[in-house]
Design a protein around this motif. Structure first.
Motif, short mmCIF file in Angstrom:
data_model
loop_
_atom_site.label_atom_id
_atom_site.label_comp_id
_atom_site.label_asym_id
_atom_site.label_seq_id
_atom_site.Cartn_x
_atom_site.Cartn_y
_atom_site.Cartn_z
N THR A 1 62.76 4.87 17.53
CA THR A 1 62.08 5.87 16.70
C THR A 1 60.72 6.24 17.28
OG1 THR A 1 63.25 5.18 14.71
CG2 THR A 1 61.16 6.31 14.37
N ASP B 1 67.65 10.99 14.68
CA ASP B 1 67.37 9.56 14.58
C ASP B 1 68.29 8.92 13.53
OD1 ASP B 1 66.27 7.05 14.72
OD2 ASP B 1 64.20 7.71 14.39
N GLU B 2 69.34 8.28 13.99
CA GLU B 2 70.36 7.67 13.12
C GLU B 2 70.76 8.62 12.00
OE1 GLU B 2 70.32 3.56 12.54
OE2 GLU B 2 68.60 3.18 13.83
MG MG Z 1 64.32 3.58 14.12
#
Ligand code: MG
Ligand code: ADP
Length: 323
Positions: free
Chosen positions: A52, A171-172
């Motif tokens: 991240t 991000d995910e």
């Molecule tokens: Mg992360």
């Protein structure tokens, strides 16, 4: 600035480092890599390895301690952050839709900031909802809480695509959805990307997801250091070390078979009578599953047959890393 390359722009990271105040070790240390224009690169690594942080440095939600970032050859650190972020779509696991805005208003955020004319914005919202598989008439006027998690996630993708950015950071994005919704989102997202050819960095801790979606995978260890950066087929065939092998797991051959479709093998014409059928769009792994389930060594596919031996031979070819 970046306007002329909506179809995708190359991203270059050069010795990118982030040291958070008060932390002994850097969260991200000397990361250098190139992401070709129009490719989908997946970052896979354990929780806390700096995925991240790396993403947020690219759209400058976090300022790097040192190193440089170029997008389409332009020095990102020399651009005004707000301006930059309008050219980078960002999708996160928590979705982050504004609850007090309708779906249409959420998607229109960046086009509004860019002062697009009203009619153009409305047309774009309708187009994007259709693109992500939501009926505009039904959903445009609803509020986020009136949608399921999977539908909200699609709106998140539509919003990130709104101004047709050359770069998407994800991000995910499917992390919070159930397995069935997740698979559907993955499939639709792959179909979209084949059309749009954005440059995408996609973060996941799920190696299977990485294999399915990535043109390339970067397997990361602590501090975002790159353990291996290559195509899924080559990582599966030749993991660089034990660390990468631990992501690949004990079924690398089956995972490789999941990268090849039945149609790609061009099944030879043959007598298909009485054999279980698999569609040409099925993967070799699925074809093998059908063989095992039916205790047979041959299946019928559109216009031909496929044998167990042919699947084994295809696995052998994949090992040589031609794909
Ligand atoms: Mg992360
Ligand atoms: P990942 O996304 O791979 O789980 P992160 O980038 O969120 O990893 O975090 C990387 C490391 O940096 C972790 O050790 C985390 O605790 C630390 N970290 C993240 N954000 C901050 C912050 N704002 N301040 C201090 N440390 C942070």
């Amino acid at each position: 600035m970046l306007d002329h390359m909506t179809g995708g722009a190359r991203i270059e990271l050069d010795n990118l480092t982030k040291r958070y105040p008060g932390q002994d070790a850097p969260a991200v240390e000397n990361v250098s890599m190139e992401i070709p224009a129009g490719e989908l690169v997946v970052f896979v690594g354990p929780s806390g390895c700096g995925k991240t942080t790396t993403m947020k440095m690219i759209n400058r939600l976090i300022e790097p301690t040192s190193g440089s970032i170029r997008i389409g050859g332009e020095d990102v650190l020399a651009l005004p952050p707000d301006e930059l972020r309008r050219h980078i779509g960002y999708v996160i696991q928590q979705i982050g839709l504004f609850p007090h805005l309708t779906i249409a208003e959420n998607i229109a955020l960046v086009p509004n900031l860019l002062r697009w004319p009203k009619a153009k914005i409305q047309a774009r919202v309708d187009e994007l909802l259709t693109l992500v598989g939501l009926d505009a008439g039904t959903y445009a006027g609803r509020y986020p809480k009136q949608l399921s998690g999977g539908q909200q996630q699609r709106v998140g993708v539509a919003r990130a695509l709104a101004a047709d950015p050359p770069v998407m950071l994800m991000d995910e994005p499917f992390g919070a959805t159930d397995p069935i919704t997740r698979e559907r989102l993955q499939n639709e997202f792959l179909r979209l990307q084949r059309e749009l050819r954005k440059t995408i960095i996609f973060v996941t801790h799920d190696f299977e997801e990485a294999v399915k979606l990535g043109d390339r995978i970067a397997v990361l260890r602590e501090r975002s250091r790159i353990a291996q950066y290559d195509t899924p087929a080559r990582i599966l065939a030749n993991p660089a070390d034990d660390y990468v092998a631990s992501f690949v797991g004990g079924d690398a051959t089956l995972k490789r078979l999941a990268l090849i479709t039945v149609a790609e093998l061009r099944p030879r014409p043959g007598d298909a009578a009485g054999l279980p059928h698999v569609p040409g769009t099925a993967t070799l792994r699925q074809a093998l599953d059908v063989m095992v389930a039916n205790a047979v060594q041959e299946v019928a596919c559109d216009g031909g047959t496929l044998t167990f031996a042919e699947i084994c031979a295809a696995a052998g070819r994949a090992v040589s890393g031609v794909r």
